[in-house]
Design an enzyme around this catalytic site. Structure first.
Site, short mmCIF file in Angstrom:
data_model
loop_
_atom_site.label_atom_id
_atom_site.label_comp_id
_atom_site.label_asym_id
_atom_site.label_seq_id
_atom_site.Cartn_x
_atom_site.Cartn_y
_atom_site.Cartn_z
N ARG A 148 0.83 -1.20 0.00
CA ARG A 148 0.00 0.00 0.00
C ARG A 148 0.86 1.25 0.00
NH1 ARG A 148 -3.18 0.23 5.11
NH2 ARG A 148 -1.13 -0.26 5.93
N SER A 154 8.39 -5.09 6.34
CA SER A 154 8.24 -6.11 7.38
C SER A 154 8.92 -7.41 7.02
CB SER A 154 6.75 -6.30 7.69
OG SER A 154 6.20 -5.07 8.09
N ASP A 205 6.32 -3.30 10.80
CA ASP A 205 4.94 -3.11 11.25
C ASP A 205 4.83 -3.02 12.78
OD1 ASP A 205 5.74 -5.75 11.53
OD2 ASP A 205 3.92 -6.62 10.68
#
Ligand code: ADP
Ligand code: MG
Length: 469
Positions: free
Chosen positions: A95, A157, A211
């Protein structure tokens, strides 16, 4: 001698007894699952091992806990202003996020998801980063911001070694990514180079994080006592605010920082054998079936990617041993990978509701018409495996609370396993209270730490830059 605190713990960690028509089989199943159940003494041992591994990791001694310095020395303070970008790579979707902050509060958030084809996820890394840069530029141009200088925080991540806030060396790919030529390289530089090759935006990559760190930072905007970030999703990890003088690994010049976020990387806890005393034959088999054998030991006990598989392995063994599914074939339920963790959650709902409706529903999906014993046994196995996960996470969090030693601590939590499992949160509250007596703590749900948190870290990085230049 059992101390009273341990007696209370021993009582709290009991699960409901297995209800079964045949006493001999019931006893056998309970015996088989005994190794999944901890005594209070075992829980104490887990706590001590975690404490000692943390201590070794922070002192740069050999440990299964990396205790990585994230170089994030402060949390949002309510002065963050302006437009910030975030990239989130390594979760379920890739994203690009734009956050507009006024007084540290997000007043606007635009998000776009992009699909990454397997041709980019596998093979050479340059096309992958060119594609990431293409997505950034598509997003920024759509927003009409191509001429605006935009600070960016990159949530990446995957296991990496950080040399500073904006240097992250990829240690190894995981999940569905594998571009071997990039292992050992600085992913921030790769992103900057790819953005430069396009030259159509003014994006400035200021920070790299994962994250878990993003979750802590985002949590701090919701509750100022937040000093721990926790992920219980596909994987599991935790991070916390450590005193800077306790952190030896610090590769860049210090500027009088008082604190810094340490990324524990606890998914690998036990990879060096220190947790072997809790390993069961079920765990050995689930590990052998996994992509990365002998690594991510702790994650394999607790995270969403593996919890369903542990349950499946147990059910398969009990079936083979003639203890369950005696009258009905378990069909596809016992095929590797078929019992996903969301189904474990669904089955666990019955423990809350006091019926077998959800268990029956799940088994029906696999074409099984179970008898009462099968229903009861499946539910029991889900409860035992989930309860063990809750206890393991709580044992580690309790030691983290001791280490942090603050009057009140809020733990920011993200991840579908935590959010959707009907009993994890309740167990964790109960067990942490017992394991860290007298410590005030709160588990707080955080949404989208990997997106919003990264934009906030970009804002913090910008603030630090201005201060020290
Ligand atoms: P990610 O960790 O990839 O960023 P999530 O936090 O959404 O994303 O976690 C997804 C994982 O959570 C899935 O891989 C699955 O194992 C687990 N999961 C999804 N739904 C549920 C559920 N209802 N109950 C328990 N675990 C779930
Ligand atoms: Mg996530």
């Amino acid at each position: 001698m059992v101390v009273p605190a341990d007696r209370a713990l021993q009582e709290a960690i009991q699960v409901a007894p297995l209800i079964f028509s045949d006493d001999v089989r019931r006893q056998k199943i309970e015996n088989r699952l005994e190794q999944m159940r901890f005594s209070a003494a075992t829980v104490r041992r887990i706590q001590n091992v975690f404490k000692s591994e943390m201590e070794k990791g922070i002192h740069q001694k050999i440990s299964s806990l990396q205790m990585e310095n994230t170089y994030i020395p402060e949390l949002p303070n309510g002065t963050e202003e302006g437009l910030f970008l975030a990239l989130d790579l390594g979760g379920t979707n890739f994203r690009v996020i734009l956050l507009e902050l006024v007084n540290g509060v997000a007043v606007r958030e635009d998000v776009k998801k992009y699909h990454i084809d397997s041709e980019f996820r596998m093979g050479s890394g340059i096309p992958l980063f060119d594609y990431l840069a293409e997505c950034v530029s598509d997003f920024v141009i759509n927003e009409g911001l191509q001429d605006v200088e935009l600070p960016l925080g990159f949530t990446f991540s995957f296991p990496m070694i950080q040399h500073s806030l904006d240097v992250g060396i990829l240690a190894t790919w995981t999940k569905s990514f594998n571009c071997p030529d990039i292992v050992g390289k600085d992913v921030v530089q790769l992103l900057r180079d790819a953005l430069d090759r396009r030259g159509d935006t003014r994006v400035n990559v200021l920070a790299i994080l994962n994250d878990t760190t993003g979750t802590l930072v985002q949590g701090a905007t919701q509750d100022s006592n937040t000093v721990i970030g926790l992920i219980l999703g596909t994987g599991s990890n935790a991070c916390y605010m450590e005193r800077a003088d306790k952190v030896e690994h610090w590769e860049v010049e210090r500027h009088g920082e008082r604190e810094v976020i340490i990324d524990i990387e606890w998914g690998a806890f036990g990879d060096n054998g220190v947790l072997d005393f809790i390993k069961t034959d079920f765990d050995r088999e689930s590990d052998a079936n996994s992509l990365m054998v002998n690594s991510f030991t702790f994650e394999k006990y607790i995270s969403g990617k593996y919890l369903g598989e542990v349950v499946r392995v147990i059910l398969a063994k009990l079936t083979k041993e003639g203890l369950i599914f005696v009258n009905h074939s378990p069909g596809g339920l016992l095929t590797t990978g078929n019992l996903t963790t969301d189904l474990v959650s669904h089955i666990e709902q019955d423990s809350v509701d006091g019926d077998y409706n959800s268990t029956r529903e799940v088994l029906a999906k696999f074409g099984i018409i179970p008898d009462d014993d099968d229903l009861s046994a499946v539910q029991y196995v889900c409860e035992v495996a989930s309860n063990r996960a809750a206890l393991l996470v709580s044992a580690c969090l309790s030691m983290l609370l001791e280490r942090i030693d603050k009057e009140e601590v809020t733990i920011a939590v993200d991840g579908s396993l935590y959010k959707h499992h009907p009993r994890l949160e309740g167990w964790m509250n109960q067990y942490i209270s017992l394991l860290a007596p007298g410590r005030k703590f709160k588990l707080m749900n955080v949404e989208d730490g990997s997106g919003k948190g990264a934009a906030l870290v970009a804002a913090i990085a910008q603030r630090l830059k201005k201060r020290f230049i």
